[in-house]
Design a protein around this motif. Structure first.
Motif, PDB file in Angstrom:
ATOM      1  N   GLY A   1      37.954  56.030  35.915  1.00 23.73           N
ATOM      2  CA  GLY A   1      39.248  55.752  35.196  1.00 23.73           C
ATOM      3  C   GLY A   1      39.701  54.395  35.769  1.00 23.73           C
ATOM      4  O   GLY A   1      39.631  54.007  36.963  1.00 23.73           O
ATOM      5  N   LEU A   2      39.899  53.261  34.259  1.00 25.84           N
ATOM      6  CA  LEU A   2      41.253  52.832  35.316  1.00 25.84           C
ATOM      7  C   LEU A   2      42.217  52.391  34.703  1.00 25.84           C
ATOM      8  O   LEU A   2      42.659  53.049  33.990  1.00 25.84           O
ATOM      9  N   SER A   3      43.187  52.028  36.359  1.00 26.68           N
ATOM     10  CA  SER A   3      44.560  52.196  35.206  1.00 26.68           C
ATOM     11  C   SER A   3      45.067  50.730  35.229  1.00 26.68           C
ATOM     12  O   SER A   3      44.691  49.479  36.813  1.00 26.68           O
ATOM     13  N   CYS A   4      45.742  50.287  35.112  1.00 28.15           N
ATOM     14  CA  CYS A   4      47.001  48.887  35.076  1.00 28.15           C
ATOM     15  C   CYS A   4      48.267  49.200  35.214  1.00 28.15           C
ATOM     16  O   CYS A   4      49.207  49.775  34.067  1.00 28.15           O
TER      17      CYS A   4
ATOM     18  N   TRP B   1      47.396  38.483  32.902  1.00 28.42           N
ATOM     19  CA  TRP B   1      45.997  38.485  33.061  1.00 28.42           C
ATOM     20  C   TRP B   1      46.744  39.202  34.543  1.00 28.42           C
ATOM     21  O   TRP B   1      47.115  38.473  35.067  1.00 28.42           O
ATOM     22  N   GLY B   2      45.582  40.635  35.278  1.00 27.28           N
ATOM     23  CA  GLY B   2      45.696  40.823  36.548  1.00 27.28           C
ATOM     24  C   GLY B   2      44.627  40.459  36.981  1.00 27.28           C
ATOM     25  O   GLY B   2      43.736  39.551  36.845  1.00 27.28           O
ATOM     26  N   GLN B   3      44.294  40.349  38.475  1.00 29.40           N
ATOM     27  CA  GLN B   3      43.405  40.415  38.983  1.00 29.40           C
ATOM     28  C   GLN B   3      42.159  40.523  38.708  1.00 29.40           C
ATOM     29  O   GLN B   3      41.252  39.420  39.105  1.00 29.40           O
ATOM     30  N   GLY B   4      41.439  41.914  38.232  1.00 33.04           N
ATOM     31  CA  GLY B   4      40.884  41.823  37.728  1.00 33.04           C
ATOM     32  C   GLY B   4      39.985  43.506  38.902  1.00 33.04           C
ATOM     33  O   GLY B   4      40.553  43.145  40.128  1.00 33.04           O
TER      34      GLY B   4
ATOM     35  N   GLN C   1      59.354  38.509  36.024  1.00 35.85           N
ATOM     36  CA  GLN C   1      57.818  37.926  37.125  1.00 35.85           C
ATOM     37  C   GLN C   1      57.413  38.931  36.260  1.00 35.85           C
ATOM     38  O   GLN C   1      57.522  39.708  36.906  1.00 35.85           O
ATOM     39  N   VAL C   2      56.005  38.692  35.363  1.00 34.60           N
ATOM     40  CA  VAL C   2      54.776  39.438  34.722  1.00 34.60           C
ATOM     41  C   VAL C   2      53.725  39.517  35.657  1.00 34.60           C
ATOM     42  O   VAL C   2      53.505  39.276  36.019  1.00 34.60           O
ATOM     43  N   GLN C   3      54.032  41.132  36.676  1.00 39.22           N
ATOM     44  CA  GLN C   3      52.372  41.703  37.107  1.00 39.22           C
ATOM     45  C   GLN C   3      51.590  42.875  36.119  1.00 39.22           C
ATOM     46  O   GLN C   3      52.250  43.442  35.686  1.00 39.22           O
ATOM     47  N   LEU C   4      50.945  42.390  36.768  1.00 38.51           N
ATOM     48  CA  LEU C   4      49.355  43.486  36.363  1.00 38.51           C
ATOM     49  C   LEU C   4      48.637  43.928  37.354  1.00 38.51           C
ATOM     50  O   LEU C   4      48.365  42.309  37.605  1.00 38.51           O
ATOM     51  N   VAL C   5      48.881  44.905  37.188  1.00 40.61           N
ATOM     52  CA  VAL C   5      48.120  45.618  39.109  1.00 40.61           C
ATOM     53  C   VAL C   5      46.944  46.039  38.284  1.00 40.61           C
ATOM     54  O   VAL C   5      47.260  47.632  37.997  1.00 40.61           O
ATOM     55  N   GLU C   6      45.644  46.005  38.443  1.00 40.16           N
ATOM     56  CA  GLU C   6      44.503  46.996  38.002  1.00 40.16           C
ATOM     57  C   GLU C   6      44.233  47.880  39.319  1.00 40.16           C
ATOM     58  O   GLU C   6      44.262  47.447  40.153  1.00 40.16           O
ATOM     59  N   SER C   7      43.440  49.251  38.925  1.00 42.98           N
ATOM     60  CA  SER C   7      42.747  49.532  40.111  1.00 42.98           C
ATOM     61  C   SER C   7      42.115  50.887  39.324  1.00 42.98           C
ATOM     62  O   SER C   7      42.361  51.338  37.989  1.00 42.98           O
ATOM     63  N   GLY C   8      41.036  51.392  40.443  1.00 46.58           N
ATOM     64  CA  GLY C   8      40.531  52.765  39.909  1.00 46.58           C
ATOM     65  C   GLY C   8      38.861  51.831  39.285  1.00 46.58           C
ATOM     66  O   GLY C   8      38.289  53.095  39.788  1.00 46.58           O
ATOM     67  N   GLY C   9      38.613  50.421  40.179  1.00 45.21           N
ATOM     68  CA  GLY C   9      37.116  50.168  40.240  1.00 45.21           C
ATOM     69  C   GLY C   9      36.441  50.866  40.753  1.00 45.21           C
ATOM     70  O   GLY C   9      36.660  51.551  42.093  1.00 45.21           O
ATOM     71  N   GLY C  10      35.063  50.656  40.828  1.00 44.92           N
ATOM     72  CA  GLY C  10      33.960  51.422  41.861  1.00 44.92           C
ATOM     73  C   GLY C  10      32.543  51.145  41.428  1.00 44.92           C
ATOM     74  O   GLY C  10      32.008  50.820  40.136  1.00 44.92           O
ATOM     75  N   LEU C  11      31.669  52.036  41.782  1.00 43.80           N
ATOM     76  CA  LEU C  11      30.662  52.170  41.987  1.00 43.80           C
ATOM     77  C   LEU C  11      29.971  53.631  41.169  1.00 43.80           C
ATOM     78  O   LEU C  11      30.655  54.507  41.379  1.00 43.80           O
ATOM     79  N   VAL C  12      29.602  53.143  40.524  1.00 43.76           N
ATOM     80  CA  VAL C  12      29.119  55.168  39.671  1.00 43.76           C
ATOM     81  C   VAL C  12      27.825  54.175  38.615  1.00 43.76           C
ATOM     82  O   VAL C  12      27.186  53.815  38.419  1.00 43.76           O
ATOM     83  N   GLN C  13      27.064  55.658  38.835  1.00 45.84           N
ATOM     84  CA  GLN C  13      25.615  56.147  38.267  1.00 45.84           C
ATOM     85  C   GLN C  13      25.560  55.725  36.910  1.00 45.84           C
ATOM     86  O   GLN C  13      27.322  56.295  36.241  1.00 45.84           O
ATOM     87  N   ALA C  14      24.217  55.650  36.003  1.00 45.71           N
ATOM     88  CA  ALA C  14      24.503  55.104  34.520  1.00 45.71           C
ATOM     89  C   ALA C  14      24.920  56.798  34.069  1.00 45.71           C
ATOM     90  O   ALA C  14      24.442  58.281  35.030  1.00 45.71           O
ATOM     91  N   GLY C  15      25.553  56.579  32.746  1.00 48.39           N
ATOM     92  CA  GLY C  15      25.851  58.509  32.588  1.00 48.39           C
ATOM     93  C   GLY C  15      27.115  58.503  33.015  1.00 48.39           C
ATOM     94  O   GLY C  15      28.312  60.119  32.269  1.00 48.39           O
TER      95      GLY C  15
ATOM     96  N   TYR D   1      36.641  43.510  34.909  1.00 53.39           N
ATOM     97  CA  TYR D   1      37.597  44.055  34.383  1.00 53.39           C
ATOM     98  C   TYR D   1      39.259  43.941  34.748  1.00 53.39           C
ATOM     99  O   TYR D   1      39.908  44.103  35.331  1.00 53.39           O
ATOM    100  N   TYR D   2      39.827  43.724  33.686  1.00 60.04           N
ATOM    101  CA  TYR D   2      41.148  42.868  33.357  1.00 60.04           C
ATOM    102  C   TYR D   2      41.812  43.360  32.240  1.00 60.04           C
ATOM    103  O   TYR D   2      41.457  43.889  31.801  1.00 60.04           O
ATOM    104  N   CYS D   3      43.546  43.969  33.092  1.00 60.90           N
ATOM    105  CA  CYS D   3      44.141  44.071  32.163  1.00 60.90           C
ATOM    106  C   CYS D   3      44.528  43.089  31.442  1.00 60.90           C
ATOM    107  O   CYS D   3      44.907  41.971  32.659  1.00 60.90           O
TER     108      CYS D   3
END
Length: 127
Positions: A19-22, A117-120, A1-15, A94-96
């Motif tokens: 980093g995201l990982s899958c 697709w991952g869950q985003g 069973q294919v599984q894709l799990v994203e991590s690393g999202g969040g809040l950041v200021q402009a500029g 963001y989706y992997c």
């Protein structure tokens, strides 16, 4: 069973940078091109970056060229997206994704070639 799990999202200021990982499992990782896509509210899902199974070829959406870098680690079955010089318009989920089995056609693979697709993960860039 294919599984894709994203991590690393969040809040950041402009500029800033983020980093995201899958983490991928359930298939032979090195045989499949992988991609990152994003979808903002009210907009269609768009391709951000794709990378070939070997990691030797990459392609980026015009809006992120020069700012984002996709990479993969076949020892850990992970795909990374390093994002820098972030802008408020980069705000999205963001989706992997992985290409369909047996895909060998055009490069870069179109969105329709991605079948798993991952869950985003949410990325929010504040101004």
């Amino acid at each position: 069973q294919v599984q894709l799990v994203e991590s690393g999202g969040g809040l950041v200021q402009a500029g800033g940078s983020l980093g995201l990982s899958c983490a991928a499992s359930g298939f032979t990782f090195s045989l499949y091109a992988m991609g990152w896509f994003r979808q903002a509210p009210g907009k269609e899902r768009e391709s951000v970056a794709v990378i070939s199974g070997s990691g030797g070829r990459t392609d980026y959406g015009d809006s992120v060229k020069g700012r984002f870098t996709i990479s993969r680690d076949s020892t850990k079955n992970t795909v990374h997206l390093q994002m820098s010089s972030l802008k408020p318009e980069d705000t999205a989920v963001y989706y992997c994704a992985r290409v369909l089995p047996g895909y060998r056609n055009t490069w870069p693979p179109p969105r329709a070639a991605f079948g798993s697709w991952g869950q985003g993960t949410q990325v929010t860039v504040s101004s």
